[in-house]
Design a protein around this motif. Sequence first.
Motif, PDB file in Angstrom:
ATOM      1  N   GLN A   1      72.003  42.403 -27.689  1.00 32.21           N
ATOM      2  CA  GLN A   1      71.939  42.660 -29.124  1.00 32.21           C
ATOM      3  C   GLN A   1      73.252  42.307 -29.817  1.00 32.21           C
ATOM      4  OE1 GLN A   1      69.321  43.422 -30.849  1.00 32.21           O
ATOM      5  NE2 GLN A   1      67.971  43.651 -29.053  1.00 32.21           N
ATOM      6  N   ARG A   2      74.392  42.588 -29.126  1.00 28.32           N
ATOM      7  CA  ARG A   2      75.700  42.267 -29.738  1.00 28.32           C
ATOM      8  C   ARG A   2      75.906  40.765 -29.799  1.00 28.32           C
ATOM      9  NH1 ARG A   2      78.736  43.351 -33.718  1.00 28.32           N
ATOM     10  NH2 ARG A   2      80.963  42.875 -33.382  1.00 28.32           N
ATOM     11  N   VAL A   3      75.470  40.013 -28.769  1.00 29.55           N
ATOM     12  CA  VAL A   3      75.585  38.545 -28.782  1.00 29.55           C
ATOM     13  C   VAL A   3      74.805  37.982 -29.961  1.00 29.55           C
ATOM     14  CG1 VAL A   3      74.907  36.452 -27.544  1.00 29.55           C
ATOM     15  CG2 VAL A   3      76.045  38.305 -26.328  1.00 29.55           C
ATOM     16  N   ILE A   4      73.577  38.465 -30.163  1.00 28.79           N
ATOM     17  CA  ILE A   4      72.749  37.972 -31.278  1.00 28.79           C
ATOM     18  C   ILE A   4      73.399  38.314 -32.609  1.00 28.79           C
ATOM     19  CG2 ILE A   4      70.529  38.282 -32.424  1.00 28.79           C
ATOM     20  CD1 ILE A   4      69.274  38.659 -29.679  1.00 28.79           C
ATOM     21  N   ALA A   5      73.995  39.543 -32.732  1.00 27.62           N
ATOM     22  CA  ALA A   5      74.631  39.927 -33.988  1.00 27.62           C
ATOM     23  C   ALA A   5      75.832  39.036 -34.291  1.00 27.62           C
ATOM     24  CB  ALA A   5      75.049  41.387 -33.925  1.00 27.62           C
ATOM     25  N   LEU A   6      76.694  38.746 -33.237  1.00 23.76           N
ATOM     26  CA  LEU A   6      77.863  37.889 -33.455  1.00 23.76           C
ATOM     27  C   LEU A   6      77.436  36.468 -33.817  1.00 23.76           C
ATOM     28  CD1 LEU A   6      80.147  39.126 -30.520  1.00 23.76           C
ATOM     29  CD2 LEU A   6      80.420  39.594 -32.970  1.00 23.76           C
ATOM     30  N   ALA A   7      76.405  35.951 -33.107  1.00 22.46           N
ATOM     31  CA  ALA A   7      75.935  34.593 -33.398  1.00 22.46           C
ATOM     32  C   ALA A   7      75.343  34.512 -34.795  1.00 22.46           C
ATOM     33  CB  ALA A   7      74.906  34.176 -32.346  1.00 22.46           C
ATOM     34  N   ALA A   8      74.590  35.552 -35.212  1.00 19.96           N
ATOM     35  CA  ALA A   8      73.987  35.545 -36.544  1.00 19.96           C
ATOM     36  C   ALA A   8      75.068  35.557 -37.619  1.00 19.96           C
ATOM     37  CB  ALA A   8      73.061  36.743 -36.700  1.00 19.96           C
ATOM     38  N   ALA A   9      76.168  36.289 -37.390  1.00  9.63           N
ATOM     39  CA  ALA A   9      77.241  36.331 -38.379  1.00  9.63           C
ATOM     40  C   ALA A   9      77.995  35.010 -38.449  1.00  9.63           C
ATOM     41  CB  ALA A   9      78.189  37.474 -38.050  1.00  9.63           C
ATOM     42  N   ALA A  10      78.089  34.286 -37.297  1.00 13.21           N
ATOM     43  CA  ALA A  10      78.865  33.043 -37.263  1.00 13.21           C
ATOM     44  C   ALA A  10      78.063  31.834 -37.707  1.00 13.21           C
ATOM     45  CB  ALA A  10      79.409  32.812 -35.856  1.00 13.21           C
ATOM     46  N   LEU A  11      76.708  31.971 -37.878  1.00 12.97           N
ATOM     47  CA  LEU A  11      75.892  30.807 -38.249  1.00 12.97           C
ATOM     48  C   LEU A  11      76.296  30.229 -39.595  1.00 12.97           C
ATOM     49  CD1 LEU A  11      72.273  31.843 -37.194  1.00 12.97           C
ATOM     50  CD2 LEU A  11      73.728  30.098 -36.154  1.00 12.97           C
ATOM     51  N   VAL A  12      76.660  31.095 -40.540  1.00 13.00           N
ATOM     52  CA  VAL A  12      76.945  30.619 -41.900  1.00 13.00           C
ATOM     53  C   VAL A  12      78.207  29.779 -41.942  1.00 13.00           C
ATOM     54  CG1 VAL A  12      75.746  32.535 -42.968  1.00 13.00           C
ATOM     55  CG2 VAL A  12      78.138  32.796 -42.383  1.00 13.00           C
ATOM     56  N   GLY A  13      79.075  29.843 -40.921  1.00 13.98           N
ATOM     57  CA  GLY A  13      80.308  29.060 -40.925  1.00 13.98           C
ATOM     58  C   GLY A  13      80.142  27.662 -40.380  1.00 13.98           C
ATOM     59  N   LEU A  14      78.987  27.341 -39.782  1.00 19.54           N
ATOM     60  CA  LEU A  14      78.774  26.018 -39.207  1.00 19.54           C
ATOM     61  C   LEU A  14      78.105  25.104 -40.214  1.00 19.54           C
ATOM     62  CD1 LEU A  14      77.522  26.891 -35.603  1.00 19.54           C
ATOM     63  CD2 LEU A  14      79.814  26.164 -36.299  1.00 19.54           C
ATOM     64  N   PRO A  15      78.424  23.818 -40.179  1.00 19.32           N
ATOM     65  CA  PRO A  15      77.706  22.850 -41.029  1.00 19.32           C
ATOM     66  C   PRO A  15      76.241  22.796 -40.626  1.00 19.32           C
ATOM     67  CG  PRO A  15      79.773  21.918 -40.214  1.00 19.32           C
ATOM     68  CD  PRO A  15      79.573  23.187 -39.456  1.00 19.32           C
ATOM     69  N   ALA A  16      75.418  22.397 -41.573  1.00 15.29           N
ATOM     70  CA  ALA A  16      73.976  22.359 -41.325  1.00 15.29           C
ATOM     71  C   ALA A  16      73.623  21.332 -40.274  1.00 15.29           C
ATOM     72  CB  ALA A  16      73.223  22.078 -42.624  1.00 15.29           C
ATOM     73  N   ASP A  17      74.393  20.174 -40.200  1.00 15.95           N
ATOM     74  CA  ASP A  17      74.043  19.147 -39.221  1.00 15.95           C
ATOM     75  C   ASP A  17      74.407  19.560 -37.810  1.00 15.95           C
ATOM     76  OD1 ASP A  17      76.711  19.161 -39.642  1.00 15.95           O
ATOM     77  OD2 ASP A  17      76.948  16.975 -39.854  1.00 15.95           O
ATOM     78  N   GLU A  18      75.273  20.584 -37.597  1.00 19.42           N
ATOM     79  CA  GLU A  18      75.617  21.055 -36.263  1.00 19.42           C
ATOM     80  C   GLU A  18      74.689  22.176 -35.792  1.00 19.42           C
ATOM     81  OE1 GLU A  18      79.640  22.192 -36.027  1.00 19.42           O
ATOM     82  OE2 GLU A  18      80.449  20.235 -36.633  1.00 19.42           O
ATOM     83  N   LEU A  19      73.829  22.664 -36.668  1.00 21.03           N
ATOM     84  CA  LEU A  19      72.889  23.734 -36.310  1.00 21.03           C
ATOM     85  C   LEU A  19      71.581  23.132 -35.831  1.00 21.03           C
ATOM     86  CD1 LEU A  19      73.301  26.316 -39.205  1.00 21.03           C
ATOM     87  CD2 LEU A  19      74.011  26.594 -36.831  1.00 21.03           C
ATOM     88  N   PRO A  20      70.963  23.686 -34.814  1.00 19.19           N
ATOM     89  CA  PRO A  20      69.613  23.257 -34.445  1.00 19.19           C
ATOM     90  C   PRO A  20      68.661  23.489 -35.634  1.00 19.19           C
ATOM     91  CG  PRO A  20      70.571  24.584 -32.706  1.00 19.19           C
ATOM     92  CD  PRO A  20      71.500  24.683 -33.858  1.00 19.19           C
ATOM     93  N   VAL A  21      67.632  22.699 -35.661  1.00 16.21           N
ATOM     94  CA  VAL A  21      66.685  22.780 -36.805  1.00 16.21           C
ATOM     95  C   VAL A  21      66.120  24.193 -36.973  1.00 16.21           C
ATOM     96  CG1 VAL A  21      64.527  21.887 -37.734  1.00 16.21           C
ATOM     97  CG2 VAL A  21      66.149  20.330 -36.623  1.00 16.21           C
ATOM     98  N   PRO A  22      65.683  24.889 -35.899  1.00  9.07           N
ATOM     99  CA  PRO A  22      65.126  26.242 -36.118  1.00  9.07           C
ATOM    100  C   PRO A  22      66.128  27.211 -36.731  1.00  9.07           C
ATOM    101  CG  PRO A  22      64.503  25.431 -33.952  1.00  9.07           C
ATOM    102  CD  PRO A  22      65.524  24.482 -34.475  1.00  9.07           C
ATOM    103  N   LEU A  23      67.470  27.004 -36.499  1.00  5.44           N
ATOM    104  CA  LEU A  23      68.453  27.961 -36.997  1.00  5.44           C
ATOM    105  C   LEU A  23      68.898  27.660 -38.425  1.00  5.44           C
ATOM    106  CD1 LEU A  23      70.774  28.540 -33.905  1.00  5.44           C
ATOM    107  CD2 LEU A  23      68.917  29.965 -34.772  1.00  5.44           C
ATOM    108  N   ARG A  24      68.537  26.521 -38.955  1.00  2.00           N
ATOM    109  CA  ARG A  24      68.946  26.215 -40.326  1.00  2.00           C
ATOM    110  C   ARG A  24      68.262  27.162 -41.332  1.00  2.00           C
ATOM    111  NH1 ARG A  24      68.570  19.567 -39.919  1.00  2.00           N
ATOM    112  NH2 ARG A  24      70.182  19.363 -38.300  1.00  2.00           N
ATOM    113  N   ARG A  25      67.010  27.449 -41.049  1.00  6.36           N
ATOM    114  CA  ARG A  25      66.316  28.404 -41.946  1.00  6.36           C
ATOM    115  C   ARG A  25      66.825  29.828 -41.732  1.00  6.36           C
ATOM    116  NH1 ARG A  25      61.474  31.337 -41.392  1.00  6.36           N
ATOM    117  NH2 ARG A  25      60.468  31.803 -43.377  1.00  6.36           N
TER     118      ARG A  25
END
Length: 484
Positions: free
Chosen positions: A60-84
């Motif tokens: 649960q903590r890994v998912i929380a940290l990853a969810a918080a860090a998603l907004v700092g990555l460019p959209a082209d570096e994110l997998p398609v499912p995570l862009r939404r």
Amino acid sequence: MPAPDLPVDPSAGAGQAAAGNADPAAGSGPDAAVDADLDVDSGEGVVLEPEPVLPEPVRQRVIALAAAALVGLPADELPVPLRRVAKFAPNRRARLGGPVIATQLAGDPLLPQRLASRVLAEAGDLGTAVIDGARPAAADPVEVAALAYLARPDGWRDMVEAATHAVQAEAESAVVAERVREVEHRLARAEHDRAVARVEAEKLRDELARLREEAGGLREEVRSLGRSLRDATAKERKTTEMLATEKGRAARAVADHDAEVRRLRAKLAEAESAAGAVRQTAKDARAVDDARLWLLLETIGQAAAGLRRELALDPTDLRPADVVADASADRPQNAVGNGPRARALDADDPARLDQLLALPKAHLIVDGYNVTKRGFGEVSLEQQRSRLVSGMGGLAAQTRAEVTVVFDGAERVVGLPPAPRGVRVLFSRKGETADELIRRLVRAEPAGRPVVVISSDKEVADGVRRHGAYPLGSDTLLRRLSRS
């Protein structure tokens, strides 16, 4: 739903490992952790070591940290499912996108590398310590394991395993503490129950002593009651003997009384038989007198009819005064004598009905359906009854005669409106027709009372005529009602 165990896709890992070997700068930092996990197998390809199973708090903590860090990555570096998922609100991103984040972390080895730098930067000194492979003693083992899983430094598996052991130890400690609290609670409750039991035992001992005293008094009372019972039994025996004697006397008296009653009933039966014989004799004598009178009237009527035929007398309206008026005087044109002469009444002339109903105490009996089906049979039976009863109400009010309307009971319905004043509405009972009820009504009337029966049934007319009634056809009543 719980997130998956974050397995690593072997094909994706092999591709990233190849890319890492081609890049000379990939020998340190989080990217080097991926290369550290790869083992080359004698020229047969690259194989990934199996990922450890994360405890639920670490996952649960890994998912929380990853969810918080998603907004700092460019959209082209994110997998398609995570862009939404990156567009979700912060408080909904980990809760709603957790399964998708866990799947991408397990299937894309580059994604943890891209997220690690941002997560470690936000962790500060703890992130630096994790990169160096240190595990601060005061740090939360769940947080250390989550950072190690994302950053993948040297020895990160040991950190995850240590966190797993710490979480398990904490869970076991919580279970032990809960069991200790439960045992302490049971001991306290047992002490309380024992104290209550001691108090209850004292009460029971006092109650037992009191009951023993009462038992001693009751035994003495039982002995006294036994003596009283024996005395009462002796008295009852004497009373029973006296009662048996009195019952014998009463039985003899009842027998004598019953004999007297039977004797008196026999006398009463004889008297009733004699009275019945006298009444029958009087009835027979009255019947003979009525027959004689009827025969005399019939004889006189037939004699008058024979004399009229013998003399060949025609009906005439001529009076002596009419002869004198014709010979010696003039009549005005509208004189009564110039009007139409009186004529004999037809069989269905309503005037005959009016003449009969004008007799004192006249009783009019109507065969209901015989009249309605002849006069207005096109309407329903309910409307036929209502129309006839309403018309008879007006006729009863005009003539003041007693009126009885009889219907067959087989056609009876519930909810018939109340009959008008002076009109009696009857229905024949089951197994009896209206014709039989009409004949019974006629027989019930005393001799000499004018009874008029309206029915076009010849059998009904002949039957009531034999009992002294005046039968008239249904058309007579229908014409009388239409005239009203």
